[in-house]
Design an enzyme around this catalytic site. Sequence first.
Site, PDB file in Angstrom:
ATOM      1  N   ASP A 161      26.256 -30.960 -16.577  1.00 34.69           N
ATOM      2  CA  ASP A 161      26.882 -29.892 -17.353  1.00 34.69           C
ATOM      3  C   ASP A 161      28.395 -30.017 -17.214  1.00 34.69           C
ATOM      4  O   ASP A 161      28.892 -30.658 -16.275  1.00 34.69           O
ATOM      5  CB  ASP A 161      26.415 -28.513 -16.877  1.00 34.69           C
ATOM      6  N   ASP A 218      19.326 -28.926 -24.311  1.00 37.00           N
ATOM      7  CA  ASP A 218      19.402 -27.501 -24.641  1.00 37.00           C
ATOM      8  C   ASP A 218      20.865 -27.228 -24.978  1.00 37.00           C
ATOM      9  O   ASP A 218      21.647 -26.784 -24.144  1.00 37.00           O
ATOM     10  CB  ASP A 218      18.934 -26.660 -23.456  1.00 37.00           C
ATOM     11  N   CYS A 241      18.546 -21.841 -28.136  1.00 40.70           N
ATOM     12  CA  CYS A 241      18.112 -20.437 -28.117  1.00 40.70           C
ATOM     13  C   CYS A 241      18.644 -19.763 -29.380  1.00 40.70           C
ATOM     14  O   CYS A 241      19.254 -18.696 -29.334  1.00 40.70           O
ATOM     15  CB  CYS A 241      18.577 -19.723 -26.851  1.00 40.70           C
TER      16      CYS A 241
END
Length: 437
Positions: A261, A311, A364
Amino acid sequence: MTPAARASAVITLLDAVETALAEDSLPADKIVSNFFRERRYAGAKDRRAVGGEVYSVIRSRALMSWALDEVGLERTGRSLFLARLAFKSGDIDVFGADHPHAPEALEDGEVDAFKAMKNLEWTDAPLAARLGIPDWASEGLIQRFGYDLSRALTALNTLASLDIRVNPLKRQATYGPGIQGFQAVPMSPIGFRAAEPVNIRTHDAYRSGEIEIQDEAAQVATYLVDAAQSQQVVDLCAGAGGKALLLSALMRNRGQIYAGDVSAIRLDALRLRSKRAGCRNVQIMELPESGKERDRKLMDLYGKCDRVILDVPCSGSGTWRRNPELRWRLNDERLRKMVEGQRRLLAEGAGLVRRGGRLIYMTCSVMPQENEDVVDAFLALNAAGRWRRIDFRNIWTKAGLRGAPPPSQAANNLDLQLIPHHHGTDGFYVCVLERGQ
């Protein structure tokens, strides 16, 4: 706290949220938690009451803003709270009450505006105001939901339940979470849902790593990665590591998971969570956003990974139940740049996958522009059988998910799009891509 003091706290917090939206700074939940951290005298009931009212106003911000425009009031924390009182036919006695922490008394113009708002035909407000649809999202929401738009947005504007999962490394799902008030969820074999609000972080099972907070949609998405215990997996946008930790447990601490990340803060949280959960096969990588240093850190993984999880950063439109202010942080230009970033990450992640391996693209979001459209554009550039979509239904049972695969709201029959009013989860999209041999 007295009702007047609670009202004053709500107004203060709403002003802070409005400032944060204008400056694109702190999220609402952080603003609320910081506020009460500095006011430890406030009890649990006060925190719930004040926080609940703040979020109710945020969820109805578009409708309250319409009412304020109708009566000529500028939008502030104070005026939003006043509009909310008018909508609920509430009492304005809290203003100027005989209490040191009461909001200042209403001026004559505010009283007149309050009376005018009480007489408004709220059902005559524009659809976008009633449902809380920002301009940038209208096209995507209509494309996704069509005639079901009202029901979909009502669900997205409703407070989400608390979902948790057990940690298979420390607790068997058959024993449940060990906390009263939870029921098994329908799709994840290790997931549970609370019927009432619960402060889960105070429980021993959470502190010991036996349970984790995770929406059922994210649990389902992780199961669909379908990684074998011996495989090498990269989670390229790992964040605080919810999926990496679950995958580590499903792989029984075998194989190798690289969790990368760009945020050092999120990765620090992952380190703590990984230790608490007993995960030993997660290797954490802090990655630059772009450039040669990022390429260097990923170089040894190119073409070697069995599974790559993406994601990607997205609008978060599927999480409006939990983060209602997110809808007011974007505009058309920001969405366009976000989609460009998603396409770049998909191309980068694809380069890490070995022949016959899989890339699992997920968001999401409920927006087709961030979901099917991104994958379609990728496949159009990688024709001739180099990549193919895998039907999520063909993975469902093998991966260990419960029951029959649910109907998907995706534009095709192969990808999974979960939405609150059909599945009881956050809005979440999953597409499984397999690289050709």
